[in-house]
Scaffold this motif. Structure first.
Motif, PDB file in Angstrom:
ATOM      1  N   ALA A 119       0.826  -1.205   0.000  1.00 27.10           N
ATOM      2  CA  ALA A 119       0.000   0.000   0.000  1.00 27.10           C
ATOM      3  C   ALA A 119       0.863   1.259   0.000  1.00 27.10           C
ATOM      4  CB  ALA A 119      -0.925  -0.007   1.214  1.00 27.10           C
ATOM      5  N   ALA A 120       1.970   1.227   0.756  1.00 30.21           N
ATOM      6  CA  ALA A 120       2.856   2.385   0.816  1.00 30.21           C
ATOM      7  C   ALA A 120       3.522   2.647  -0.534  1.00 30.21           C
ATOM      8  CB  ALA A 120       3.910   2.174   1.902  1.00 30.21           C
ATOM      9  N   VAL A 121       3.925   1.567  -1.227  1.00 25.07           N
ATOM     10  CA  VAL A 121       4.537   1.730  -2.542  1.00 25.07           C
ATOM     11  C   VAL A 121       3.536   2.326  -3.523  1.00 25.07           C
ATOM     12  CG1 VAL A 121       5.637   0.533  -4.471  1.00 25.07           C
ATOM     13  CG2 VAL A 121       6.136  -0.175  -2.139  1.00 25.07           C
ATOM     14  N   GLU A 122       2.285   1.913  -3.431  1.00 21.42           N
ATOM     15  CA  GLU A 122       1.255   2.462  -4.309  1.00 21.42           C
ATOM     16  C   GLU A 122       1.075   3.961  -4.081  1.00 21.42           C
ATOM     17  OE1 GLU A 122      -1.335  -1.702  -4.605  1.00 21.42           O
ATOM     18  OE2 GLU A 122      -2.077  -0.026  -3.400  1.00 21.42           O
ATOM     19  N   ILE A 240      -6.025  -1.918  -2.409  1.00 21.80           N
ATOM     20  CA  ILE A 240      -4.629  -2.347  -2.564  1.00 21.80           C
ATOM     21  C   ILE A 240      -4.508  -3.360  -3.698  1.00 21.80           C
ATOM     22  CG2 ILE A 240      -2.730  -3.570  -1.446  1.00 21.80           C
ATOM     23  CD1 ILE A 240      -3.722  -2.422   1.227  1.00 21.80           C
ATOM     24  N   GLU A 241      -5.434  -4.307  -3.744  1.00 20.78           N
ATOM     25  CA  GLU A 241      -5.385  -5.355  -4.766  1.00 20.78           C
ATOM     26  C   GLU A 241      -5.558  -4.781  -6.172  1.00 20.78           C
ATOM     27  OE1 GLU A 241      -7.246  -8.598  -1.619  1.00 20.78           O
ATOM     28  OE2 GLU A 241      -8.410  -8.010  -3.389  1.00 20.78           O
ATOM     29  N   ARG A 242      -6.449  -3.794  -6.318  1.00 20.30           N
ATOM     30  CA  ARG A 242      -6.713  -3.223  -7.637  1.00 20.30           C
ATOM     31  C   ARG A 242      -5.530  -2.428  -8.179  1.00 20.30           C
ATOM     32  NH1 ARG A 242     -12.956  -1.061  -6.657  1.00 20.30           N
ATOM     33  NH2 ARG A 242     -13.979  -3.091  -6.985  1.00 20.30           N
ATOM     34  N   GLU A 243      -4.678  -1.926  -7.296  1.00 21.13           N
ATOM     35  CA  GLU A 243      -3.573  -1.065  -7.721  1.00 21.13           C
ATOM     36  C   GLU A 243      -2.236  -1.795  -7.790  1.00 21.13           C
ATOM     37  OE1 GLU A 243      -3.517   2.511  -5.404  1.00 21.13           O
ATOM     38  OE2 GLU A 243      -5.618   2.969  -5.795  1.00 21.13           O
ATOM     39  N   ALA A 245      -0.963  -3.552 -10.081  1.00 18.52           N
ATOM     40  CA  ALA A 245      -0.329  -3.435 -11.396  1.00 18.52           C
ATOM     41  C   ALA A 245       0.471  -2.152 -11.549  1.00 18.52           C
ATOM     42  CB  ALA A 245      -1.381  -3.529 -12.497  1.00 18.52           C
ATOM     43  N   THR A 246       0.275  -1.189 -10.644  1.00 17.21           N
ATOM     44  CA  THR A 246       1.022   0.065 -10.735  1.00 17.21           C
ATOM     45  C   THR A 246       2.407  -0.048 -10.102  1.00 17.21           C
ATOM     46  OG1 THR A 246       0.207   0.957  -8.602  1.00 17.21           O
ATOM     47  CG2 THR A 246      -1.162   1.312 -10.563  1.00 17.21           C
ATOM     48  N   ILE A 247       2.671  -1.127  -9.393  1.00 21.08           N
ATOM     49  CA  ILE A 247       3.951  -1.298  -8.694  1.00 21.08           C
ATOM     50  C   ILE A 247       4.984  -1.830  -9.675  1.00 21.08           C
ATOM     51  CG2 ILE A 247       5.138  -2.549  -6.849  1.00 21.08           C
ATOM     52  CD1 ILE A 247       2.542  -2.526  -5.274  1.00 21.08           C
ATOM     53  N   ASN A 272       1.514 -12.944 -10.269  1.00 18.27           N
ATOM     54  CA  ASN A 272       0.888 -12.651 -11.557  1.00 18.27           C
ATOM     55  C   ASN A 272       0.333 -11.236 -11.623  1.00 18.27           C
ATOM     56  OD1 ASN A 272       1.411 -15.235 -12.563  1.00 18.27           O
ATOM     57  ND2 ASN A 272      -0.512 -16.056 -11.778  1.00 18.27           N
ATOM     58  N   ALA A 273      -0.004 -10.680 -10.458  1.00 17.92           N
ATOM     59  CA  ALA A 273      -0.603  -9.341 -10.428  1.00 17.92           C
ATOM     60  C   ALA A 273       0.439  -8.227 -10.470  1.00 17.92           C
ATOM     61  CB  ALA A 273      -1.459  -9.185  -9.171  1.00 17.92           C
ATOM     62  N   LEU A 274       1.682  -8.543 -10.089  1.00 16.72           N
ATOM     63  CA  LEU A 274       2.741  -7.536 -10.071  1.00 16.72           C
ATOM     64  C   LEU A 274       3.535  -7.603 -11.371  1.00 16.72           C
ATOM     65  CD1 LEU A 274       4.005  -7.983  -6.400  1.00 16.72           C
ATOM     66  CD2 LEU A 274       2.681  -6.065  -7.300  1.00 16.72           C
ATOM     67  N   PRO A 275       3.829  -6.473 -12.005  1.00 11.66           N
ATOM     68  CA  PRO A 275       4.500  -6.485 -13.313  1.00 11.66           C
ATOM     69  C   PRO A 275       5.928  -6.991 -13.291  1.00 11.66           C
ATOM     70  CG  PRO A 275       3.401  -4.377 -12.890  1.00 11.66           C
ATOM     71  CD  PRO A 275       3.386  -5.128 -11.594  1.00 11.66           C
ATOM     72  N   ASN A 276       6.619  -6.903 -12.142  1.00 14.64           N
ATOM     73  CA  ASN A 276       8.047  -7.211 -12.131  1.00 14.64           C
ATOM     74  C   ASN A 276       8.381  -8.070 -10.913  1.00 14.64           C
ATOM     75  OD1 ASN A 276      10.710  -7.177 -12.947  1.00 14.64           O
ATOM     76  ND2 ASN A 276      11.105  -5.082 -12.268  1.00 14.64           N
ATOM     77  N   ALA A 277       7.695  -9.201 -10.791  1.00 14.60           N
ATOM     78  CA  ALA A 277       7.826 -10.029  -9.587  1.00 14.60           C
ATOM     79  C   ALA A 277       8.364 -11.414  -9.904  1.00 14.60           C
ATOM     80  CB  ALA A 277       6.467 -10.154  -8.888  1.00 14.60           C
ATOM     81  N   THR A 278       9.050 -11.978  -8.909  1.00 15.30           N
ATOM     82  CA  THR A 278       9.554 -13.350  -8.958  1.00 15.30           C
ATOM     83  C   THR A 278       9.075 -14.070  -7.709  1.00 15.30           C
ATOM     84  OG1 THR A 278      11.543 -12.694 -10.164  1.00 15.30           O
ATOM     85  CG2 THR A 278      11.626 -14.800  -8.994  1.00 15.30           C
TER      86      THR A 278
END
Length: 307
Positions: A119-122, A240-243, A245-247, A272-278
């Motif tokens: 949430a803080a990163v968003e 938090i869940e909806r946003e 993809a902005t991280i 799958n929801a995060l653009p740059n995750a492992t």
């Protein structure tokens, strides 16, 4: 446990002065070790900096490791209980700003601390460089076990009375037994549940005013958020869940293969929801990954860095 701070951090326990969500002065306890880029460790609900005891040393070889106790946890003051869902988010952001760091931070966070971190990163993405998230309570429909809703329904005034009268000190041996039993839900190997460890975990509840009330308060807020979510009402969890993809920060998601609270498929969904995750599954690991699988966590991060 003051000795633990002195033994763990070169300068012992330090104080960071911020304000809480009401604007009241708030003293945050923290410790730091190592040199280099900042790595902030954010514990979960009902925990404190002690939860990172097995990861501070290895990560301090590469980072300036900063462990803090959130409001009402560990050695940080409780101040006034906040009945607003998500109050931890602006307080976490304040902590980062108050540290006066000259570069974006890496955050290693577990459980509720990991959710608050997302949430803080968003809200302020420029503060963050990369994320290490362990067993995140995301995409939930209910609290993870039977006793959390039970505690959440205890009148808060009664819990505050227990805190203020310090009755918990009279029941320290009983609390030690309860937590020893409860640890079986979050660790796989019973040998990891030592008397010394349990004493460290429960120390704030026995000795620090406001710790018990903060824990129940946070459970009540979590339950309220989940109830709103189930009724399709506006709520922080869904926001938090909806946003997610902005991280854009590189994110290492670590998940215990035997987490009884949040099963690994939630980690896959988050990845799958995060653009740059492992995603890395921790073997023979329950919910408390920081205590149960520190070597796996450190190796996973080393591989993540090279990748």
């Amino acid at each position: 446990m003051e000795q633990w701070w002195r033994d763990t951090f070169p300068e012992g326990r330090k104080i960071l002065n911020i304000t809480d969500s009401f604007g009241n002065p708030l003293a945050i306890s923290y410790g730091e070790k190592g040199q280099g880029s900042p790595l902030i460790c954010f514990h979960g609900i009902g925990s404190w900096s002690y939860s990172w005891r097995r990861l501070i040393e290895p990560f301090s070889q590469h980072f300036r490791v900063i462990c803090f106790d959130a409001k009402g946890h560990g050695f940080s003051a409780a101040t006034v209980l906040n009945r607003q869902i998500g109050y931890q988010i602006p307080e976490f952001l304040q902590i980062i700003h108050a540290l006066n760091l000259d570069e974006p931070v890496t955050v290693m966070a577990q459980s509720l601390g990991a959710l608050i971190t997302l949430a803080a990163v968003e809200r302020e993405p420029t503060l963050f460089k990369q994320l290490i998230l362990i067993n995140v309570p995301i995409f939930l429909e209910t609290l993870p076990n039977w006793w959390m809703p039970l505690l959440a329904h205890i009148p808060l005034d009664f819990v505050q009375w227990i805190d203020q009268t310090r009755l918990s000190q009279n029941f320290a041996p009983f609390l030690h037994t309860i937590v020893t039993y409860g640890r079986q839900e979050v660790v796989v190997n019973p040998q990891d549940i030592t008397p010394e460890e349990v004493s460290g975990i429960i120390y704030p509840y026995v000795n620090m005013p406001g710790a018990i009330a903060t824990y129940v308060n946070d459970l009540q807020l979590a339950l309220k958020a989940l109830q709103a979510k189930s009724q399709n009402q506006p709520n922080l969890m869904t926001q938090i869940e909806r946003e997610l993809a902005t991280i854009q920060q590189p994110t290492l998601i670590l998940w215990g293969d035997r987490d009884r609270w949040f099963p690994p498929y939630l980690g896959e969904k988050l990845c799958n929801a995060l653009p740059n995750a492992t995603l890395k599954i921790l073997q023979q690991c329950g919910h408390d990954g920081a205590a149960s699988a520190p070597k796996q966590i450190y190796r996973a991060y080393q591989n993540f860095r090279r990748f």
